[in-house]
Design a protein around this motif. Structure first.
Motif, PDB file in Angstrom:
ATOM      1  N   ILE A 135       1.089  -1.354   0.159  1.00  0.00           N
ATOM      2  CA  ILE A 135      -0.047  -0.086   0.121  1.00  0.00           C
ATOM      3  C   ILE A 135       0.940   1.234  -0.202  1.00  0.00           C
ATOM      4  N   ILE A 136       0.692   2.046  -1.136  1.00  0.00           N
ATOM      5  CA  ILE A 136       1.466   3.249  -1.237  1.00  0.00           C
ATOM      6  C   ILE A 136       0.430   4.299  -0.607  1.00  0.00           C
ATOM      7  N   GLY A 137       0.899   4.889   0.501  1.00  0.00           N
ATOM      8  CA  GLY A 137      -0.137   5.794   1.087  1.00  0.00           C
ATOM      9  C   GLY A 137      -0.799   5.406   2.333  1.00  0.00           C
ATOM     10  N   VAL A 138      -0.162   5.156   3.255  1.00  0.00           N
ATOM     11  CA  VAL A 138      -0.821   4.542   4.619  1.00  0.00           C
ATOM     12  C   VAL A 138      -1.361   5.823   5.334  1.00  0.00           C
TER      13      VAL A 138
ATOM     14  N   ILE B 141       8.971   4.555  -2.329  1.00  0.00           N
ATOM     15  CA  ILE B 141       7.951   3.817  -2.872  1.00  0.00           C
ATOM     16  C   ILE B 141       8.591   2.609  -3.655  1.00  0.00           C
ATOM     17  N   ASN B 142       9.767   2.551  -4.135  1.00  0.00           N
ATOM     18  CA  ASN B 142      10.640   1.396  -4.615  1.00  0.00           C
ATOM     19  C   ASN B 142      10.601   0.221  -3.699  1.00  0.00           C
ATOM     20  N   ASP B 143      10.261   0.484  -2.616  1.00  0.00           N
ATOM     21  CA  ASP B 143      10.170  -0.822  -1.689  1.00  0.00           C
ATOM     22  C   ASP B 143       9.171  -1.729  -1.903  1.00  0.00           C
ATOM     23  N   ILE B 144       7.977  -1.092  -2.401  1.00  0.00           N
ATOM     24  CA  ILE B 144       7.125  -1.852  -2.976  1.00  0.00           C
ATOM     25  C   ILE B 144       7.079  -2.385  -4.474  1.00  0.00           C
TER      26      ILE B 144
ATOM     27  N   LYS C 139       1.674  -6.761   2.914  1.00  0.00           N
ATOM     28  CA  LYS C 139       3.133  -6.983   3.333  1.00  0.00           C
ATOM     29  C   LYS C 139       3.933  -6.042   3.869  1.00  0.00           C
ATOM     30  N   LYS C 140       3.630  -4.751   3.104  1.00  0.00           N
ATOM     31  CA  LYS C 140       4.279  -3.671   3.478  1.00  0.00           C
ATOM     32  C   LYS C 140       3.771  -2.326   3.104  1.00  0.00           C
ATOM     33  N   GLY C 141       3.942  -1.059   3.660  1.00  0.00           N
ATOM     34  CA  GLY C 141       3.449   0.046   3.307  1.00  0.00           C
ATOM     35  C   GLY C 141       4.435   1.355   3.114  1.00  0.00           C
ATOM     36  N   VAL C 142       3.862   2.297   2.404  1.00  0.00           N
ATOM     37  CA  VAL C 142       4.757   3.440   2.420  1.00  0.00           C
ATOM     38  C   VAL C 142       4.047   4.673   2.571  1.00  0.00           C
ATOM     39  N   VAL C 143       4.996   5.477   3.493  1.00  0.00           N
ATOM     40  CA  VAL C 143       4.067   6.837   4.006  1.00  0.00           C
ATOM     41  C   VAL C 143       5.201   7.837   3.535  1.00  0.00           C
TER      42      VAL C 143
ATOM     43  N   VAL D  98      -0.436  -3.742  -6.132  1.00  0.00           N
ATOM     44  CA  VAL D  98       0.020  -2.294  -5.354  1.00  0.00           C
ATOM     45  C   VAL D  98      -1.297  -1.604  -5.281  1.00  0.00           C
ATOM     46  N   VAL D  99      -1.367  -0.995  -4.287  1.00  0.00           N
ATOM     47  CA  VAL D  99      -2.671  -0.298  -3.906  1.00  0.00           C
ATOM     48  C   VAL D  99      -2.300   1.190  -3.762  1.00  0.00           C
ATOM     49  N   GLU D 100      -2.682   2.281  -4.643  1.00  0.00           N
ATOM     50  CA  GLU D 100      -2.030   3.725  -4.714  1.00  0.00           C
ATOM     51  C   GLU D 100      -3.292   4.323  -3.727  1.00  0.00           C
ATOM     52  N   LEU D 101      -2.879   5.111  -2.659  1.00  0.00           N
ATOM     53  CA  LEU D 101      -3.736   5.813  -1.909  1.00  0.00           C
ATOM     54  C   LEU D 101      -2.911   7.068  -1.660  1.00  0.00           C
ATOM     55  N   MET D 102      -2.039   7.554  -2.592  1.00  0.00           N
ATOM     56  CA  MET D 102      -1.279   8.743  -2.085  1.00  0.00           C
ATOM     57  C   MET D 102      -1.920   9.943  -2.382  1.00  0.00           C
ATOM     58  N   GLY D 103      -2.652  10.093  -3.614  1.00  0.00           N
ATOM     59  CA  GLY D 103      -3.181  11.035  -4.247  1.00  0.00           C
ATOM     60  C   GLY D 103      -2.201  11.719  -5.053  1.00  0.00           C
ATOM     61  N   GLY D 104      -2.734  12.828  -5.727  1.00  0.00           N
ATOM     62  CA  GLY D 104      -1.926  13.656  -6.793  1.00  0.00           C
ATOM     63  C   GLY D 104      -2.089  12.986  -8.153  1.00  0.00           C
ATOM     64  N   VAL D 105      -1.507  13.699  -9.175  1.00  0.00           N
ATOM     65  CA  VAL D 105      -1.612  13.245 -10.263  1.00  0.00           C
ATOM     66  C   VAL D 105      -0.243  12.596 -10.982  1.00  0.00           C
ATOM     67  N   ASP D 106       0.836  13.178 -11.428  1.00  0.00           N
ATOM     68  CA  ASP D 106       1.799  12.933 -11.867  1.00  0.00           C
ATOM     69  C   ASP D 106       2.573  11.793 -11.439  1.00  0.00           C
ATOM     70  N   VAL D 107       2.909  11.818 -10.026  1.00  0.00           N
ATOM     71  CA  VAL D 107       3.861  10.753  -9.220  1.00  0.00           C
ATOM     72  C   VAL D 107       2.859   9.500  -9.376  1.00  0.00           C
ATOM     73  N   ALA D 108       1.614   9.587  -9.130  1.00  0.00           N
ATOM     74  CA  ALA D 108       0.843   8.448  -9.014  1.00  0.00           C
ATOM     75  C   ALA D 108       0.469   7.700 -10.185  1.00  0.00           C
ATOM     76  N   PHE D 109       0.708   8.514 -11.398  1.00  0.00           N
ATOM     77  CA  PHE D 109       0.401   7.795 -13.002  1.00  0.00           C
ATOM     78  C   PHE D 109       1.835   7.137 -13.044  1.00  0.00           C
TER      79      PHE D 109
END
Length: 422
Positions: A8-11, A62-65, A40-44, A74-85
């Motif tokens: 999960i990216i964006g905990v 982010i690369n840890d995931i 298994k892991k998350g990114v904040v 991969v679950v993306e919950l970070m928001g924003g446009v460019d980085v999320a894309f």
């Protein structure tokens, strides 16, 4: 039973709720998924602000995931446009399934992702209306229908403010202040109150319903910040409720897409959606009207939709991202904003003197606009407020008329307009 490993990216609020939901309801989730769904892991962004109840390994990389070959989804919950894309593209390039709640990113890149994904599943139920399963309803449940129209209340912040203004006779600014204090509005609520949040969601729904690839700049988007109690008064007087509506309509080979305040009849189901709740009305050519209601935001409601996508992926029963493998209908195009037709309500503050009304009706008439209802509120310091509604007209005519009215020396400030949706 197989294991599905999740990163999960964006905990944050939704990410934490997703982790806890998968743990607290793991038995029923495993039974429905036919697999064990394991985070298994998350990114904040900030390790110092993590929820103490979250017991998974966390990092700020982010690369840890993305570089972990054991991560299946991969679950993306970070928001924003460019980085999320970029995150989405990298995950899909590594054949990792991808789940997101990111309506802004999808508003700009949903078709890009569908092309990249090929046979890799993408879930995005949580991107529109929180816990309401409107994506699956449109993509799967109503898939036999031509969709005639969609009308949605898709922003709880705006709906709370409008409900409060209607029920308690208080100003927009007072309602917005209270919404912030209660946590219903962000400290910077601009994307909510200017209509852009609802527009992002409408574009996603329109892609599923019609296969059109519109961008925010292609459609009519207006917010709610200029509404006042005179507008509420008029609506109540003539049996309307004012809502911020996201509207999609198919008329011939054109699709109207618009987000704006609308006066709707109080007897309609969607007019009864109050407070922070969301609601979506969908009309299909065979099924008729179906209505979807529920919590449109919040950690648990949104996490419910995230996990529903994870279960679908675990079952290997996912649909094509937007619900079709070939174009839905040939020749469909977005209707130009200038050609959209409606009835209109207009509030005009004018100098309270003879001859004012004739000048206003003359300008309206020159633009082919006829008045259906006219009210005048009591003069205050020499300024009278005219509240009127029109017969059906179009955007080009109404905007030209308002522009011409602004040139009159009898007009105290710019006229304010709300569409009447019938």
């Amino acid at each position: 039973m197989k294991n599905i490993n999740i990163g999960i990216i964006g905990v944050g609020v939704v990410g934490s709720a997703t982790v806890l939901l998968l743990e607290q309801n793991k038995d029923i989730i495993s039974a429905r998924a036919g697999a064990n769904l394991i985070v298994k892991k998350g990114v904040v962004r900030d390790m110092s602000k993590t929820d103490k109840n979250i017991k998974i390994p966390l990092s700020n990389d982010i690369n840890d995931i993305l570089e972990d070959d054991d991560i299946d989804v991969v679950v993306e919950l970070m928001g924003g446009v460019d980085v999320a894309f970029e995150v989405a593209k990298k995950a899909l390039s590594k054949k990792k399934a991808f789940v997101t709640a990111n309506k802004a990113m999808l508003a700009y890149h949903r078709y890009d992702l569908q092309k990249i994904a090929l046979d890799t599943p993408i879930g995005f139920e949580a991107s529109v209306a929180g816990g309401i399963p409107i994506i699956k309803a449109l993509r799967d449940g109503l898939s036999a229908n031509h969709i005639t129209s969609i009308r949605g209340i898709l922003n709880g912040t705006c709906n709370y403010i409008l409900t409060k203004m209607t029920n308690q006779d208080i100003s927009f600014n007072e309602c917005l202040k209270e919404a912030k204090e209660l946590g219903y509005a962000e400290s910077n609520p601009e994307l909510d109150i200017n209509g852009m949040d609802s527009a992002h969601k409408l574009l996603i729904l329109a892609s599923i319903a019609y296969g059109v690839n519109a961008m925010p700049q292609d459609i009519l988007i207006e917010g709610i910040s200029d509404i006042n109690q005179d507008d509420i008064f008029f609506a109540n007087e003539f049996g309307y409720t004012i809502k911020l509506l996201a509207i999609a309509k198919k008329i011939g080979n054109e699709v109207e897409l618009r987000v704006h305040l609308a006066m709707i009849n109080k007897d309609e189901m969607i007019s009864k959606i109050s407070g922070v709740m969301n609601g979506v009305s969908v009309i299909g050519d065979k099924v008729g009207e179906t209505m979807y209601y529920g919590a449109g935001a919040g950690g648990n409601a949104t996490a419910s939709s995230v996990v529903s996508d994870l279960i679908e992926i675990a079952r290997d029963s996912y649909s094509p991202m937007l619900g079709f493998k070939q174009p839905l209908e040939s020749g469909l195009k977005i209707k130009p904003i200038s050609k959209i037709e409606s009835r209109y309500y207009i509030r005009i503050n004018v100098l309270d003197k003879a001859g004012v009304l004739s000048k206003i009706t003359s300008i309206l008439g020159d633009n082919g606009i006829s008045i259906k209802i006219l009210l005048q509120k009591t003069s205050n310091n020499g300024i009278a407020t005219l509240l009127l509604s029109t017969h059906k007209s179009n955007e080009l005519s109404i905007q030209k008329a308002i522009s011409n009215l602004c040139k009159l020396d009898i007009i105290h400030d710019k006229p304010y307009m709300i569409r009447i949706e019938e």
